[in-house]
Motif scaffolding. Structure first.
Motif, PDB file in Angstrom:
ATOM      1  N   ALA A  26       3.731  25.816  25.661  1.00 16.62           N
ATOM      2  CA  ALA A  26       4.642  25.008  24.856  1.00 16.62           C
ATOM      3  C   ALA A  26       4.703  23.583  25.401  1.00 16.62           C
ATOM      4  O   ALA A  26       4.768  23.366  26.618  1.00 16.62           O
ATOM      5  N   LEU A  27       4.677  22.622  24.500  1.00 10.85           N
ATOM      6  CA  LEU A  27       4.759  21.210  24.879  1.00 10.85           C
ATOM      7  C   LEU A  27       5.968  20.949  25.772  1.00 10.85           C
ATOM      8  O   LEU A  27       5.881  20.189  26.739  1.00 10.85           O
ATOM      9  N   LEU A  28       7.094  21.579  25.493  1.00 12.67           N
ATOM     10  CA  LEU A  28       8.301  21.379  26.294  1.00 12.67           C
ATOM     11  C   LEU A  28       8.045  21.636  27.770  1.00 12.67           C
ATOM     12  O   LEU A  28       8.471  20.866  28.632  1.00 12.67           O
ATOM     13  N   TYR A  29       7.332  22.720  28.090  1.00 11.14           N
ATOM     14  CA  TYR A  29       7.086  23.055  29.494  1.00 11.14           C
ATOM     15  C   TYR A  29       6.206  22.014  30.174  1.00 11.14           C
ATOM     16  O   TYR A  29       6.428  21.669  31.342  1.00 11.14           O
ATOM     17  N   VAL A  30       5.227  21.508  29.456  1.00  9.10           N
ATOM     18  CA  VAL A  30       4.356  20.475  30.025  1.00  9.10           C
ATOM     19  C   VAL A  30       5.149  19.191  30.244  1.00  9.10           C
ATOM     20  O   VAL A  30       5.035  18.553  31.295  1.00  9.10           O
ATOM     21  N   LEU A  31       5.961  18.810  29.267  1.00  8.26           N
ATOM     22  CA  LEU A  31       6.756  17.586  29.410  1.00  8.26           C
ATOM     23  C   LEU A  31       7.677  17.679  30.618  1.00  8.26           C
ATOM     24  O   LEU A  31       7.731  16.770  31.443  1.00  8.26           O
ATOM     25  N   ARG A  32       8.404  18.768  30.734  1.00  9.57           N
ATOM     26  CA  ARG A  32       9.390  18.910  31.808  1.00  9.57           C
ATOM     27  C   ARG A  32       8.747  19.223  33.161  1.00  9.57           C
ATOM     28  O   ARG A  32       9.080  18.602  34.162  1.00  9.57           O
ATOM     29  N   ASN A  33       7.840  20.191  33.191  1.00 10.17           N
ATOM     30  CA  ASN A  33       7.326  20.672  34.468  1.00 10.17           C
ATOM     31  C   ASN A  33       6.174  19.846  35.019  1.00 10.17           C
ATOM     32  O   ASN A  33       6.083  19.651  36.231  1.00 10.17           O
ATOM     33  N   ASP A  34       5.274  19.403  34.163  1.00 10.44           N
ATOM     34  CA  ASP A  34       4.098  18.668  34.633  1.00 10.44           C
ATOM     35  C   ASP A  34       4.308  17.153  34.614  1.00 10.44           C
ATOM     36  O   ASP A  34       3.851  16.452  35.509  1.00 10.44           O
ATOM     37  N   LEU A  35       4.975  16.655  33.578  1.00 14.53           N
ATOM     38  CA  LEU A  35       5.132  15.203  33.435  1.00 14.53           C
ATOM     39  C   LEU A  35       6.500  14.706  33.892  1.00 14.53           C
ATOM     40  O   LEU A  35       6.768  13.510  33.865  1.00 14.53           O
ATOM     41  N   GLU A  36       7.374  15.626  34.300  1.00 15.50           N
ATOM     42  CA  GLU A  36       8.703  15.308  34.828  1.00 15.50           C
ATOM     43  C   GLU A  36       9.529  14.469  33.859  1.00 15.50           C
ATOM     44  O   GLU A  36      10.259  13.566  34.251  1.00 15.50           O
ATOM     45  N   LEU A  37       9.428  14.783  32.565  1.00 23.04           N
ATOM     46  CA  LEU A  37      10.221  14.138  31.526  1.00 23.04           C
ATOM     47  C   LEU A  37      11.296  15.133  31.117  1.00 23.04           C
ATOM     48  O   LEU A  37      11.024  16.107  30.418  1.00 23.04           O
TER      49      LEU A  37
END
Length: 162
Positions: A26-37
């Motif tokens: 899910a895009l949400l997990y990448v934004l929060r976990n990988d990109l720290e957004l």
């Protein structure tokens, strides 16, 4: 969810970022976990509450149900890409001026949905605002202030509170 990771190129807040993840993540997990957004919030995980809303190619989208494989060659905008503390976006300014938050958990979704609405329709009617926000949930009951903030962001006169 598949376990095979691949490198996927995303454009987030105007920056190109390569992320190693399974294509169905899910895009949400990448934004929060990988990109720290951390603007987009995890709310329901089903795309129903709006806390995870981002703007993809000018349209409000629920990042908790969108796989990153569908986000390549797309322009993704998060809350962090709207403005800064020193130079907030007009939508953020309107929400601040109207004190349109209590706990703040829904705020990301409300602001991003409002921004997407105003990008498509700079002068929405109250009915159009209500329709755009109808699937964004606020458990605190700040709906009146939120509607006033959207009106303010759209340049509508907002009556003084009593």
């Amino acid at each position: 969810m598949s376990m095979t990771q691949t490198t996927i190129r995303l454009t987030v807040n105007g920056n190109i970022r390569d992320v190693a993840a399974a294509p169905d993540t899910a895009l949400l997990y990448v934004l929060r976990n990988d990109l720290e957004l951390n603007g987009p919030k995890y709310g329901c995980g089903l795309g129903e509450c709006g806390a995870c809303t981002v703007i993809i190619d000018g349209v409000a989208a629920r990042s908790c149900v969108i796989p990153i494989s569908g986000c390549t060659d797309r322009d993704i905008l998060t809350l962090e890409g709207l403005g800064s503390r020193q130079h907030p976006d007009p939508v953020q300014t309107a929400f601040i001026e109207e004190q349109a938050a209590q706990c703040g958990y829904c705020l990301n979704g409300m602001i991003m949905t409002t921004k997407a609405l105003l990008m498509q329709n700079p002068q929405p009617s109250e009915a159009e605002v209500r329709q755009a926000l109808q699937y964004n949930l606020c458990r605190c009951g700040a709906h009146v202030e939120i509607l006033r903030a959207v009106q303010r962001a759209a340049g509508h006169a907002v009556e003084d509170r009593e």
